[in-house]
Design a protein around this motif. Structure first.
Motif: not given
Length: 143
Positions: A84-92, A95-99, A101-109, A124-125
């Motif tokens: 998702l980080s690599n697609l951020r700013g590329r997916a159109i 893009g809203g879903q990606i942003d 998730l990256l801002e609100n989902y906790k990805f750390n183990r 955002f779908i």
């Protein structure tokens, strides 16, 4: 390798043929479900998905029995976050879903996502998979 795979290609492909799936993790309590995240990309050609898998360095390819379509899928938090980080700013379209998730989902183990707002994520779908949508957006070949 017959495709020059890169993040721009994958972003466009994912916009059209992929999705981000939020799922309740097995064994979660209904009052506080632990939420997982999964990336899925669909294609009739297994070769393209194989190339993506090599480029991404992760994923499993399945073939759906119902329709024969191939699916590249992965759900390890670190792989999803990197993707998702690599697609951020590329997916159109996604893009809203990606942003979100990256801002609100906790990805750390070890971190849980009990408070993640699935309804907000769903807002955002861009394409709703409903019969009404299909009727409005299906074109007949008859003139």
């Amino acid at each position: 390798h017959y495709i020059s795979m890169n993040w721009d290609y994958i972003a466009g492909f994912f916009d059209g043929e992929g999705n981000i799936h939020i799922l309740k993790v097995k064994g979660s309590k209904d009052d506080a479900p632990q939420l997982g995240v999964m990336v899925r990309i669909y294609q009739n050609s297994k070769d393209i998905l194989e190339e993506m898998k090599i480029f991404l360095g992760c994923g499993t390819i399945y073939q759906k029995k119902s329709n024969g379509v191939f699916e590249l899928t992965f759900n390890k938090k670190e792989n999803v976050k990197s993707f998702l980080s690599n697609l951020r700013g590329r997916a159109i379209l996604k893009g809203g879903q990606i942003d979100y998730l990256l801002e609100n989902y906790k990805f750390n183990r070890g971190e849980n996502n009990y408070g993640f707002d699935v309804d907000k994520f769903r807002s955002f779908i861009t394409r709703k998979n409903t019969t009404k949508f299909r009727k409005l957006h299906t074109f007949s070949s008859q003139q």
